[in-house]
Structure formats: C-alpha cells, structure tokens
Design a protein around this motif. Structure first.
Motif, PDB file in Angstrom:
ATOM      1  N   THR A  60       1.016  -1.360   0.337  1.00  0.00           N
ATOM      2  CA  THR A  60       0.019   0.172  -0.209  1.00  0.00           C
ATOM      3  C   THR A  60       0.837   1.303   0.075  1.00  0.00           C
ATOM      4  O   THR A  60       2.299   1.216   0.243  1.00  0.00           O
ATOM      5  CB  THR A  60      -0.702   0.417   1.333  1.00  0.00           C
ATOM      6  OG1 THR A  60      -0.029   0.342   2.770  1.00  0.00           O
ATOM      7  CG2 THR A  60      -1.711  -0.899   1.076  1.00  0.00           C
ATOM      8  N   ARG A  61      -0.005   2.105  -0.660  1.00  0.00           N
ATOM      9  CA  ARG A  61       1.155   3.663  -0.526  1.00  0.00           C
ATOM     10  C   ARG A  61       0.127   4.429  -0.364  1.00  0.00           C
ATOM     11  O   ARG A  61      -0.580   4.635  -0.489  1.00  0.00           O
ATOM     12  CB  ARG A  61       1.725   3.507  -2.263  1.00  0.00           C
ATOM     13  CG  ARG A  61       1.174   3.523  -3.074  1.00  0.00           C
ATOM     14  CD  ARG A  61       1.397   2.200  -4.472  1.00  0.00           C
ATOM     15  NE  ARG A  61       2.368   2.782  -4.766  1.00  0.00           N
ATOM     16  CZ  ARG A  61       3.639   1.353  -4.688  1.00  0.00           C
ATOM     17  NH1 ARG A  61       3.184   0.033  -4.003  1.00  0.00           N
ATOM     18  NH2 ARG A  61       5.011   1.448  -5.083  1.00  0.00           N
ATOM     19  N   GLU A  62       0.678   5.951   0.676  1.00  0.00           N
ATOM     20  CA  GLU A  62       0.095   7.222   0.817  1.00  0.00           C
ATOM     21  C   GLU A  62       1.265   8.454  -0.096  1.00  0.00           C
ATOM     22  O   GLU A  62       2.129   8.478   0.588  1.00  0.00           O
ATOM     23  CB  GLU A  62      -0.009   7.313   2.077  1.00  0.00           C
ATOM     24  CG  GLU A  62      -1.618   8.278   2.413  1.00  0.00           C
ATOM     25  CD  GLU A  62      -1.600   8.306   3.537  1.00  0.00           C
ATOM     26  OE1 GLU A  62      -2.258   9.069   3.885  1.00  0.00           O
ATOM     27  OE2 GLU A  62      -1.400   7.317   4.314  1.00  0.00           O
ATOM     28  N   ALA A  63       0.708   9.308  -0.665  1.00  0.00           N
ATOM     29  CA  ALA A  63       1.454  10.065  -1.222  1.00  0.00           C
ATOM     30  C   ALA A  63       1.599  10.982  -0.077  1.00  0.00           C
ATOM     31  O   ALA A  63       0.172  11.577   0.503  1.00  0.00           O
ATOM     32  CB  ALA A  63       0.962  11.019  -2.258  1.00  0.00           C
ATOM     33  N   ILE A  64       2.600  11.784  -0.093  1.00  0.00           N
ATOM     34  CA  ILE A  64       2.979  12.723   0.956  1.00  0.00           C
ATOM     35  C   ILE A  64       2.857  14.163   0.650  1.00  0.00           C
ATOM     36  O   ILE A  64       3.595  14.213  -0.428  1.00  0.00           O
ATOM     37  CB  ILE A  64       4.001  12.964   2.528  1.00  0.00           C
ATOM     38  CG1 ILE A  64       4.889  11.637   2.836  1.00  0.00           C
ATOM     39  CG2 ILE A  64       4.102  14.039   2.543  1.00  0.00           C
ATOM     40  CD1 ILE A  64       5.924  12.120   3.198  1.00  0.00           C
ATOM     41  N   LEU A  65       1.610  15.180   0.212  1.00  0.00           N
ATOM     42  CA  LEU A  65       1.494  16.711   0.194  1.00  0.00           C
ATOM     43  C   LEU A  65       1.784  16.708  -1.790  1.00  0.00           C
ATOM     44  O   LEU A  65       3.117  16.860  -1.743  1.00  0.00           O
ATOM     45  CB  LEU A  65       2.621  17.667   0.491  1.00  0.00           C
ATOM     46  CG  LEU A  65       2.353  18.120   1.887  1.00  0.00           C
ATOM     47  CD1 LEU A  65       3.500  18.983   2.902  1.00  0.00           C
ATOM     48  CD2 LEU A  65       0.789  18.413   2.394  1.00  0.00           C
ATOM     49  N   GLY A  66       0.436  15.742  -2.093  1.00  0.00           N
ATOM     50  CA  GLY A  66       1.042  15.782  -3.704  1.00  0.00           C
ATOM     51  C   GLY A  66       0.570  17.076  -4.130  1.00  0.00           C
ATOM     52  O   GLY A  66       1.329  17.256  -5.329  1.00  0.00           O
ATOM     53  N   ASP A  67       0.723  18.572  -3.785  1.00  0.00           N
ATOM     54  CA  ASP A  67       0.657  19.719  -4.171  1.00  0.00           C
ATOM     55  C   ASP A  67       1.926  20.278  -3.764  1.00  0.00           C
ATOM     56  O   ASP A  67       2.112  21.628  -3.289  1.00  0.00           O
ATOM     57  CB  ASP A  67      -0.335  20.019  -3.682  1.00  0.00           C
ATOM     58  CG  ASP A  67      -0.674  20.504  -2.220  1.00  0.00           C
ATOM     59  OD1 ASP A  67      -0.123  19.720  -1.736  1.00  0.00           O
ATOM     60  OD2 ASP A  67      -1.674  21.497  -1.499  1.00  0.00           O
ATOM     61  N   GLU A  68       3.568  19.422  -3.455  1.00  0.00           N
ATOM     62  CA  GLU A  68       4.038  20.447  -2.816  1.00  0.00           C
ATOM     63  C   GLU A  68       5.215  21.165  -3.884  1.00  0.00           C
ATOM     64  O   GLU A  68       4.821  20.842  -4.987  1.00  0.00           O
ATOM     65  CB  GLU A  68       5.186  18.642  -2.577  1.00  0.00           C
ATOM     66  CG  GLU A  68       6.541  19.524  -2.281  1.00  0.00           C
ATOM     67  CD  GLU A  68       7.520  18.566  -1.929  1.00  0.00           C
ATOM     68  OE1 GLU A  68       8.905  19.156  -1.425  1.00  0.00           O
ATOM     69  OE2 GLU A  68       7.208  17.323  -2.385  1.00  0.00           O
ATOM     70  N   ILE A  69       5.199  22.083  -3.638  1.00  0.00           N
ATOM     71  CA  ILE A  69       6.351  22.990  -4.440  1.00  0.00           C
ATOM     72  C   ILE A  69       8.044  22.966  -4.217  1.00  0.00           C
ATOM     73  O   ILE A  69       8.170  23.168  -2.997  1.00  0.00           O
ATOM     74  CB  ILE A  69       5.706  24.411  -4.496  1.00  0.00           C
ATOM     75  CG1 ILE A  69       5.895  24.631  -2.876  1.00  0.00           C
ATOM     76  CG2 ILE A  69       4.255  23.996  -4.710  1.00  0.00           C
ATOM     77  CD1 ILE A  69       5.189  26.843  -3.483  1.00  0.00           C
ATOM     78  N   TYR A  70       8.385  23.913  -5.618  1.00  0.00           N
ATOM     79  CA  TYR A  70       9.941  23.632  -4.664  1.00  0.00           C
ATOM     80  C   TYR A  70      10.438  25.283  -5.599  1.00  0.00           C
ATOM     81  O   TYR A  70       9.515  26.463  -5.810  1.00  0.00           O
ATOM     82  CB  TYR A  70      10.559  23.080  -6.109  1.00  0.00           C
ATOM     83  CG  TYR A  70      11.026  21.470  -6.690  1.00  0.00           C
ATOM     84  CD1 TYR A  70      10.185  21.251  -5.588  1.00  0.00           C
ATOM     85  CD2 TYR A  70      11.815  21.459  -7.268  1.00  0.00           C
ATOM     86  CE1 TYR A  70      10.281  20.145  -5.845  1.00  0.00           C
ATOM     87  CE2 TYR A  70      12.221  20.207  -7.541  1.00  0.00           C
ATOM     88  CZ  TYR A  70      11.724  18.619  -6.779  1.00  0.00           C
ATOM     89  OH  TYR A  70      11.920  17.739  -6.139  1.00  0.00           O
ATOM     90  N   PHE A  71      11.474  26.307  -4.586  1.00  0.00           N
ATOM     91  CA  PHE A  71      11.273  27.877  -4.673  1.00  0.00           C
ATOM     92  C   PHE A  71      13.092  27.468  -4.533  1.00  0.00           C
ATOM     93  O   PHE A  71      13.485  26.678  -3.331  1.00  0.00           O
ATOM     94  CB  PHE A  71      10.589  28.608  -3.602  1.00  0.00           C
ATOM     95  CG  PHE A  71      10.425  27.354  -2.188  1.00  0.00           C
ATOM     96  CD1 PHE A  71      10.902  26.937  -1.528  1.00  0.00           C
ATOM     97  CD2 PHE A  71       9.402  26.584  -1.925  1.00  0.00           C
ATOM     98  CE1 PHE A  71      10.720  26.097   0.150  1.00  0.00           C
ATOM     99  CE2 PHE A  71       8.886  25.879  -1.298  1.00  0.00           C
ATOM    100  CZ  PHE A  71       9.942  26.142   0.141  1.00  0.00           C
ATOM    101  N   PRO A  72      13.128  29.143  -4.638  1.00  0.00           N
ATOM    102  CA  PRO A  72      15.450  28.865  -3.773  1.00  0.00           C
ATOM    103  C   PRO A  72      14.878  28.978  -2.700  1.00  0.00           C
ATOM    104  O   PRO A  72      14.545  29.775  -2.342  1.00  0.00           O
ATOM    105  CB  PRO A  72      15.300  29.516  -5.060  1.00  0.00           C
ATOM    106  CG  PRO A  72      14.201  30.914  -5.671  1.00  0.00           C
ATOM    107  CD  PRO A  72      12.972  29.447  -5.331  1.00  0.00           C
ATOM    108  N   VAL A  73      16.087  28.788  -1.790  1.00  0.00           N
ATOM    109  CA  VAL A  73      16.215  29.361  -0.729  1.00  0.00           C
ATOM    110  C   VAL A  73      17.827  29.642  -0.276  1.00  0.00           C
ATOM    111  O   VAL A  73      18.333  28.903  -1.587  1.00  0.00           O
ATOM    112  CB  VAL A  73      15.792  27.929  -0.092  1.00  0.00           C
ATOM    113  CG1 VAL A  73      14.089  27.627   0.282  1.00  0.00           C
ATOM    114  CG2 VAL A  73      16.334  27.136   0.355  1.00  0.00           C
TER     115      VAL A  73
END
Length: 286
Positions: free
Chosen positions: A148-161
């Motif tokens: 079984t699998r579950e996605a963590i925060l499917g709406d994750e975003i990338y940004f510069p840090v």
C-alpha cells in the motif's frame, strides 16, 4: 530474597546523596530509611555506607551494589512503562528513506514515535535498500515494491532558498541577480533547470555552480551558507520556521513527484501503522 523495600531505600540514598532526600522521595521518615539500610547491611554482611555527619559516602561494596541496582530499577521502570504505553509495542521497525527526507523531516517523526513507544527500536536504511524486507519505505517518487502507498503532500512546491544573510549580501531582488550567486545543485541540476525555465522568461546565469549527489547534501550546504539551493515545502518546512533558510523572490513550481509512504506486504505491523500516522500528521501541518 533480599527485602526490595530496603534495596529501594539504599538506592535512593545513594542516588540523592543523603537520607533526607531519599525519605522525601519515598514519602517515609528519615528513621525508616536508616532502619532499612541497617537491615540490608545485616542481610548482606557488608557495610554499604560510610557514616558521617558532614557527607555521605559509599563503601566499595555500596558503590558496586548501587551501580547494579541502577540497571535493575531502570529495567523495572521500562517494564512498567510498556504496560502503560498506548499499545505496549516492542521490537524493530525497519525504514528505508530517501536521503533528503531522512536528513530533514524524519528525525522529528522518530523522536515523537520513540517517546510514545519507548520499547521500540527504529532502524533506518538507505533508499537503495528499499524492498519487501522493510516495514516502511519513504520514497521520492514511486518504487517497484508491492504494497500500500500514500502520497505525502501531493501539491508540494519547489522554490529557491538560502541563508538569510546571503540574500542581503548578494542583494537578490530579481532572477537576474543570480548572476552574483553560487548555485547549489542536487544531482544533475534538473531542479534548478525546471525552476528557472518555468519561473523566469530570460536565461539566468550563476556566478558559480556546485553539484552535489542529492538534495539532502545541497540543502545542508545551503544551511551552511555555501550558496542558494532549490528547496521544497516538505524538506524546508522546519528550516523556514526556524529562520535557518529563507525563500527567495516569488519563484515556485510544482514538484515533479510526490513523496510516497509505502508499506510492503500484508498484514502491516501495528508499529508501522502508528509510525505512518505520526509521520503524516507531522508533515501535513507544513
């Protein structure tokens, strides 16, 4: 069998450095403590305490007994604690984890889990060892492992840090200002390419570029002030809250893959179910 009350009285006297402290801890009188220790010395045939008005000292026999009793009472406390734990679980929990997640969010999840289940042993493995021998797999993107699998925060975003001081040192206000910056890449640098191609209409050049094997190392380098890296809403949540890293500009792109929590096989361990519940609760509050 030796008197357990007497052993406890002696242990508390040695632990707290005096009769008064032991009596207060055990809620008895000083005289009761002294009586128990005398009885214990008689049963053992050995003096345990060097009596003095100014200070308390243990004999060699007393020191040896105190050391052994400390281990025994600790084990007794752990045994009782297991009964009062929510599920009283023990044993091993095997987790294969992506390196960036293991270096950022996983430790706080492990801490909470171990506080709730003090008899559990957690073993962390490289994501390269992810197979059906694991209880939990935390993978960036899919893995060819049944379960079984579950996605963590499917709406994750990338940004510069970067470190807060670098933002001001390099005076970063537009993507063009990256020309003064050192770019920290993960692997081949695909994350930076994706971010820049979607967020800036003009080609962007860096003053210098450093390539690391994965995001875990590139983000650690960013925390040390080595340059600017591509951060994510999952991996950098704690850094942004603490101020260790800051977001740059208004550049964001969706992550190409979610993190998956995979539980191979069936039925799942109860300990694995509880760990995943804690993990999801912690990450979803990002």
């Amino acid at each position: 069998m030796l008197n357990l009350t007497a052993l406890r009285a002696f242990h508390e006297v040695a632990r707290r450095g005096g009769v008064a402290g032991a009596a207060a801890r055990l809620n008895v009188t000083d005289g009761a403590i002294r009586y128990q220790i005398r009885q214990l010395e008689q049963e053992l045939g050995e003096p345990l305490i060097i009596r003095s008005k100014r200070s308390l000292a243990l004999t060699s026999a007393g020191s040896s007994l105190y050391s052994r009793l400390s281990h025994v009472f600790q084990e007794m406390e752990r045994a009782c604690q297991s009964l009062s734990s929510d599920y009283g679980m023990d044993g091993d929990l095997r987790i294969a984890c992506a390196p960036a997640f293991a270096g950022s969010r996983l430790p706080s999840v492990i801490k909470l889990f171990c506080e709730q289940y003090p008899l559990m042993t957690v073993r962390i493995f490289s994501i390269d060892m992810a197979d059906d021998s694991m209880d939990i797999i935390i993978s960036y993107g899919e893995r060819p492992v049944p379960g079984t699998r579950e996605a963590i925060l499917g709406d994750e975003i990338y940004f510069p840090v970067c470190r807060p001081e670098l933002r001001y040192e390099w005076d970063i206000n537009t993507p063009a200002d990256f020309a003064r910056c050192i770019a920290l890449h993960a692997d081949t640098g695909a994350d930076w390419m994706r971010l820049l191609s979607m967020a800036s209409p003009q080609p962007v050049q860096f003053a210098q570029q450093i390539y690391f094997p994965n995001a875990a190392v590139s983000l650690q380098a960013a925390r040390r002030g080595c340059g600017i890296a591509v951060g994510t809403s999952i991996l950098c949540a704690d850094d942004l809250r603490s101020g260790a890293l800051v977001r740059l500009l208004d550049m964001v792109v969706p992550a190409p893959n979610p993190y998956f929590v995979i539980q191979p096989g069936a039925p799942h361990k109860e300990s694995a179910e509880r760990f995943v519940e804690i993990l999801m609760a912690q990450v979803e509050r990002t």
